[in-house]
Design an enzyme around this catalytic site. Structure first.
Site, short mmCIF file in Angstrom:
data_model
loop_
_atom_site.label_atom_id
_atom_site.label_comp_id
_atom_site.label_asym_id
_atom_site.label_seq_id
_atom_site.Cartn_x
_atom_site.Cartn_y
_atom_site.Cartn_z
N HIS A 18 -0.30 16.82 11.27
CA HIS A 18 -0.97 18.13 11.19
C HIS A 18 -2.44 17.99 10.81
O HIS A 18 -2.80 18.22 9.65
CB HIS A 18 -0.29 18.98 10.10
N ILE B 101 4.98 16.33 8.14
CA ILE B 101 5.96 17.22 7.50
C ILE B 101 7.15 17.38 8.44
O ILE B 101 7.02 17.96 9.52
CB ILE B 101 5.33 18.62 7.22
N ARG B 102 8.30 16.87 8.06
CA ARG B 102 9.49 16.90 8.92
C ARG B 102 9.10 16.55 10.36
O ARG B 102 9.42 17.25 11.32
CB ARG B 102 10.17 18.27 8.84
N ARG C 195 13.47 14.66 16.53
CA ARG C 195 13.03 15.60 15.48
C ARG C 195 13.31 15.03 14.10
O ARG C 195 14.24 14.27 13.91
CB ARG C 195 13.76 16.93 15.61
N GLY D 107 5.58 24.33 13.12
CA GLY D 107 6.50 25.44 12.84
C GLY D 107 7.92 24.97 13.05
O GLY D 107 8.24 23.83 12.75
N GLU D 108 8.74 25.85 13.59
CA GLU D 108 10.14 25.52 13.82
C GLU D 108 10.41 25.57 15.33
O GLU D 108 10.40 26.65 15.92
CB GLU D 108 11.03 26.48 13.03
N SER D 109 10.65 24.42 15.93
CA SER D 109 10.69 24.36 17.39
C SER D 109 11.79 25.22 18.01
O SER D 109 11.56 25.88 19.03
CB SER D 109 10.82 22.91 17.86
N GLU E 160 -4.67 20.09 11.21
CA GLU E 160 -5.15 21.41 10.75
C GLU E 160 -4.95 21.61 9.25
O GLU E 160 -5.52 22.52 8.67
CB GLU E 160 -4.45 22.53 11.55
N CYS F 209 3.16 18.56 15.88
CA CYS F 209 4.47 18.54 15.25
C CYS F 209 5.47 19.40 16.04
O CYS F 209 5.94 18.98 17.08
CB CYS F 209 4.36 18.94 13.78
N1 GLN Z 1 10.97 19.76 12.14
C1 GLN Z 1 10.33 20.87 12.81
C2 GLN Z 1 11.02 21.16 14.12
O1 GLN Z 1 11.85 20.42 14.54
C3 GLN Z 1 8.86 20.60 13.05
C4 GLN Z 1 8.13 20.53 11.72
C5 GLN Z 1 6.68 20.86 11.76
O2 GLN Z 1 6.16 21.42 12.74
N2 GLN Z 1 6.03 20.56 10.67
O3 GLN Z 1 10.75 22.13 14.75
#
Ligand code: GLN
Length: 208
Positions: free
Chosen positions: A181, A145-146, A116, A57-59, A183, A89
């Protein structure tokens, strides 16, 4: 049928932090492994589980929400008391000791420093065949993913996988972290690895 899944003779309910991110994918992956999977939104939900997954998600958002829901402290207390915890992630970032360039306090549950978006932005997302010896000889199809990488790790941390020379999977006792990921794919080996940690913890607390 009891409410928990039988894991090598031990029952365990696995919670997925459900404030934001790819919660449903983790719940589905756990159900595919025949685990009892429970979304966790409140401290009362947390009290009902034996283990917890922090999803992708988005930390920065989730760290704020954890504070707002009063979940940060109980997660830290339960994990320090031995509850198995796995961050994928974003979850790795939230569980890390610290994050380069980020002022926001993390949960500090595994002695790693992370960077990150270390492998690039959304367009640089990739599926990589990753060697993970702890899962056997067949490479794991890891979706990034990112994703963060591990910039530094403490002496008690075991690096379980590396990509391009950087740690992307690590374990310190009851805490597991992956930059990728599992999942989002169909290979269940990392979920099974985590469930084995849950099972071991169940046996240890029964023996205590
Ligand atoms: N880049 C996101 C973050 O810094 C993490 C990305 C992800 O969970 N796929 O929160």
């Amino acid at each position: 049928m009891p409410n928990g899944v039988i894991l090598s003779g031990v029952e365990g309910r696995v919670g997925v932090l459900a404030l934001q991110g790819d919660v449903d994918e983790h719940l589905a992956a756990l159900q595919r492994c025949a685990a009892t999977a429970i979304p966790v939104k409140t401290p009362a939900d947390l009290a009902r589980v034996d283990a917890l997954i922090l999803p992708g998600g988005e930390s920065t958002t989730v760290m704020k929400l954890l504070e707002r829901c009063g979940l940060g402290r109980p997660i830290v207390e339960r994990t320090r008391a031995g509850m198995p915890l796995w961050g994928t992630c974003m979850g790795m970032i939230v569980a890390a000791h610290d994050v380069l360039g980020l002022e926001q306090p993390t949960l500090d549950l595994i002695d790693i420093t992370v960077r990150r978006n270390a492998f690039g932005r959304q367009n640089d997302s990739a599926k990589v065949d990753l060697a993970i010896p702890a899962l056997g000889g067949v490479p794991f199809p890891a979706i990034f993913i990112r994703a963060p990488w591990i910039e530094r790790h403490g002496p008690a941390v075991e690096l379980l996988a590396q990509r391009e020379g950087h740690g992307v999977m690590a374990r310190e006792g009851n805490v597991l972290a992956t930059s990728f990921h599992p999942e989002l794919g169909t290979d269940a080996r990392v979920h099974r690895y985590f469930m084995e940690m849950v099972s071991q913890q169940g046996k240890a607390s029964t023996a205590a």
